[in-house]
Scaffold this motif. Structure first.
Motif, PDB file in Angstrom:
ATOM      1  N   MET A 112     -51.918  63.698  -2.626  1.00  8.30           N
ATOM      2  CA  MET A 112     -53.273  64.020  -3.600  1.00  8.30           C
ATOM      3  C   MET A 112     -54.471  62.900  -3.121  1.00  8.30           C
ATOM      4  O   MET A 112     -53.884  62.168  -2.483  1.00  8.30           O
ATOM      5  CB  MET A 112     -52.462  62.847  -5.310  1.00  8.30           C
ATOM      6  N   MET A 113     -55.221  63.773  -3.782  1.00 10.07           N
ATOM      7  CA  MET A 113     -56.430  63.099  -2.890  1.00 10.07           C
ATOM      8  C   MET A 113     -57.065  61.211  -3.558  1.00 10.07           C
ATOM      9  O   MET A 113     -56.610  60.975  -3.955  1.00 10.07           O
ATOM     10  CB  MET A 113     -57.751  63.933  -3.619  1.00 10.07           C
ATOM     11  N   LYS A 114     -57.376  60.409  -2.814  1.00 11.26           N
ATOM     12  CA  LYS A 114     -57.012  58.938  -2.300  1.00 11.26           C
ATOM     13  C   LYS A 114     -58.951  59.161  -2.677  1.00 11.26           C
ATOM     14  O   LYS A 114     -60.204  59.785  -2.087  1.00 11.26           O
ATOM     15  CB  LYS A 114     -57.108  58.360  -1.010  1.00 11.26           C
ATOM     16  N   TYR A 115     -59.285  57.880  -2.666  1.00 15.00           N
ATOM     17  CA  TYR A 115     -60.528  57.579  -2.971  1.00 15.00           C
ATOM     18  C   TYR A 115     -60.863  56.577  -2.977  1.00 15.00           C
ATOM     19  O   TYR A 115     -60.077  55.436  -3.261  1.00 15.00           O
ATOM     20  CB  TYR A 115     -60.911  58.034  -4.756  1.00 15.00           C
ATOM     21  N   ASN A 116     -61.730  56.180  -2.121  1.00 15.98           N
ATOM     22  CA  ASN A 116     -62.528  54.597  -1.365  1.00 15.98           C
ATOM     23  C   ASN A 116     -63.648  54.970  -2.329  1.00 15.98           C
ATOM     24  O   ASN A 116     -64.715  55.361  -2.636  1.00 15.98           O
ATOM     25  CB  ASN A 116     -62.727  55.260   0.321  1.00 15.98           C
ATOM     26  N   THR A 117     -64.453  52.614  -2.096  1.00 14.23           N
ATOM     27  CA  THR A 117     -65.290  52.757  -3.484  1.00 14.23           C
ATOM     28  C   THR A 117     -66.057  52.685  -1.841  1.00 14.23           C
ATOM     29  O   THR A 117     -66.379  52.019  -1.028  1.00 14.23           O
ATOM     30  CB  THR A 117     -65.118  51.653  -4.077  1.00 14.23           C
ATOM     31  N   ILE A 118     -68.031  52.470  -2.041  1.00  7.85           N
ATOM     32  CA  ILE A 118     -68.787  52.811  -1.104  1.00  7.85           C
ATOM     33  C   ILE A 118     -69.166  51.189  -2.430  1.00  7.85           C
ATOM     34  O   ILE A 118     -69.763  51.066  -3.065  1.00  7.85           O
ATOM     35  CB  ILE A 118     -70.035  53.426  -1.378  1.00  7.85           C
ATOM     36  N   HIS A 119     -68.679  50.127  -1.687  1.00 10.92           N
ATOM     37  CA  HIS A 119     -68.600  48.733  -2.292  1.00 10.92           C
ATOM     38  C   HIS A 119     -69.982  48.599  -3.334  1.00 10.92           C
ATOM     39  O   HIS A 119     -70.331  48.023  -4.427  1.00 10.92           O
ATOM     40  CB  HIS A 119     -68.610  47.887  -1.483  1.00 10.92           C
ATOM     41  N   LYS A 120     -71.620  48.621  -2.073  1.00 15.46           N
ATOM     42  CA  LYS A 120     -72.552  48.418  -2.918  1.00 15.46           C
ATOM     43  C   LYS A 120     -72.985  48.575  -4.161  1.00 15.46           C
ATOM     44  O   LYS A 120     -74.206  48.990  -4.165  1.00 15.46           O
ATOM     45  CB  LYS A 120     -73.698  47.991  -1.594  1.00 15.46           C
ATOM     46  N   THR A 121     -71.994  50.148  -4.558  1.00 16.50           N
ATOM     47  CA  THR A 121     -72.714  51.194  -5.566  1.00 16.50           C
ATOM     48  C   THR A 121     -71.661  51.383  -6.675  1.00 16.50           C
ATOM     49  O   THR A 121     -72.303  51.405  -7.535  1.00 16.50           O
ATOM     50  CB  THR A 121     -72.819  52.627  -4.534  1.00 16.50           C
ATOM     51  N   GLY A 122     -70.603  50.869  -6.114  1.00 16.21           N
ATOM     52  CA  GLY A 122     -69.685  51.099  -6.728  1.00 16.21           C
ATOM     53  C   GLY A 122     -68.468  52.897  -7.216  1.00 16.21           C
ATOM     54  O   GLY A 122     -67.959  52.802  -7.534  1.00 16.21           O
ATOM     55  N   PHE A 123     -69.289  53.525  -6.005  1.00 16.11           N
ATOM     56  CA  PHE A 123     -69.284  54.932  -6.407  1.00 16.11           C
ATOM     57  C   PHE A 123     -68.248  55.146  -5.601  1.00 16.11           C
ATOM     58  O   PHE A 123     -67.363  54.835  -4.712  1.00 16.11           O
ATOM     59  CB  PHE A 123     -70.080  55.809  -5.314  1.00 16.11           C
ATOM     60  N   LYS A 124     -66.615  55.887  -6.087  1.00 14.83           N
ATOM     61  CA  LYS A 124     -65.362  56.244  -5.831  1.00 14.83           C
ATOM     62  C   LYS A 124     -65.899  57.312  -5.238  1.00 14.83           C
ATOM     63  O   LYS A 124     -65.883  58.628  -5.711  1.00 14.83           O
ATOM     64  CB  LYS A 124     -64.728  55.612  -7.145  1.00 14.83           C
ATOM     65  N   VAL A 125     -65.901  58.076  -3.956  1.00 13.53           N
ATOM     66  CA  VAL A 125     -65.786  59.065  -2.977  1.00 13.53           C
ATOM     67  C   VAL A 125     -64.729  59.126  -2.703  1.00 13.53           C
ATOM     68  O   VAL A 125     -63.413  58.704  -2.115  1.00 13.53           O
ATOM     69  CB  VAL A 125     -66.967  58.588  -2.454  1.00 13.53           C
ATOM     70  N   SER A 126     -64.349  60.515  -2.547  1.00 14.62           N
ATOM     71  CA  SER A 126     -63.250  61.387  -2.150  1.00 14.62           C
ATOM     72  C   SER A 126     -63.086  61.025   0.109  1.00 14.62           C
ATOM     73  O   SER A 126     -63.673  60.422   0.573  1.00 14.62           O
ATOM     74  CB  SER A 126     -63.382  62.561  -2.060  1.00 14.62           C
TER      75      SER A 126
END
Length: 299
Positions: A1-15
């Motif tokens: 299953m795809m994992k998502y990580n956060t770009i901390h300064k934006t809050g974006f959760k990206v694949s």
């Protein structure tokens, strides 16, 4: 299953694995289908640049994302200005150019905002503060949600980290290009700055292309490293899984940007994303197979 990580300064959760659009050609008949299938597979970050095919790469991405814009994050780049005669491009990180270029990118992408706007290169001789001020202004205007840098130069990356509020850095990183391990990745991790790692297959040398000179490595050295890797794959892993998981297994790496041109490449990328990360002892074993390389310039 795809994992998502956060770009901390934006809050974006990206694949964990994102889609590098550069390999897609504007006349490709399968582009829409490939991008739609990527979204269905859990990929939500698409990276392009105004440089690619003189902006046509942005245009094809904008067309493919119609009706899906809110489900994805778009990263594009600025700084390489095409000459009017089309003979090539010149580096231009100045305010006036960036302010004009962003509007052109927004039109081609058919969107009101860019999620991550990257300066596409950079040198120590640039008017960095002017570029940074321009990006901050674009954030205030709502035309971009965040900004960053696409660079392999540690000295430039350090300056932007010191002077700006960059959210992410795109940089080349692979098992054959371990230069960022020396300093860059740890710096960005400590500063909570996201890392978009490109080139994880080392232009195919790590998976399917015959050995050739690469960076400071001679073809014979590349062949030796790849053979050692093939003979030491973690149990149950393919070569592609191993090299991709090596990259996004580094704690600093937010997403590995896979250059995708075909449905087969997309399927391979999604399959890799659905595998388990390397165990720490597996990663350490791979690191010990060769000494790694370091930056000789731009230190």
């Amino acid at each position: 299953m795809m994992k998502y990580n956060t770009i901390h300064k934006t809050g974006f959760k990206v694949s964990d694995i994102s889609f590098g659009c550069m390999s897609l050609k504007s006349d490709g008949t399968e582009n829409d289908a490939i991008i739609n299938k990527a979204i269905d597979g859990g990929i939500n970050l698409f990276d392009t640049a105004d440089l690619y095919e003189k902006g046509e790469n942005e245009r094809l991405l904008g067309n493919a994302l119609k009706g899906k814009r809110k489900d994805v994050f778009i990263s594009t780049k600025v700084g390489n200005q095409w000459r009017k005669d089309g003979s090539g491009w010149d580096w231009n990180p100045r305010k006036e150019y960036i302010l004009n270029a962003v509007d052109d990118s927004l039109k081609r992408l058919q969107t009101d905002y860019i999620d991550l706007y990257l300066l596409h290169g950079g040198t120590m001789d640039d008017p960095m503060d002017e570029s940074i001020e321009t990006f901050e202004r674009l954030v205030d205007m709502g035309k971009i949600r965040s900004y960053g840098l696409s660079s392999i130069r540690p000295n430039v990356i350090r300056e932007f980290v010191k002077r700006s509020n960059i959210a992410a850095v795109m940089t080349q990183y692979s098992y054959l290009d371990r230069r960022p391990e020396e300093e860059t990745l740890d710096l960005l991790l400590n500063k909570n700055i996201g890392v978009l790692a490109r080139g994880s297959m080392a232009s195919g040398l790590l998976v399917d292309k015959p050995a050739s000179d690469y960076l400071n490595l001679k073809a014979a050295e590349v062949e030796k490293i790849v053979n050692e890797l093939k003979n030491n794959l973690p149990e149950g892993r393919t070569l592609q899984e191993t090299v991709m998981r090596y990259v996004n297994g580094h704690p600093a790496v937010t997403t590995a940007v896979a250059g995708i041109r075909t449905l087969k490449q997309l399927e391979d990328a999604i399959n890799t994303a659905n595998t388990l990360p390397l165990m720490e002892e597996e990663r350490q074993h791979l690191q010990a197979l060769w000494a790694g390389n370091t930056y000789s310039e731009h230190r």
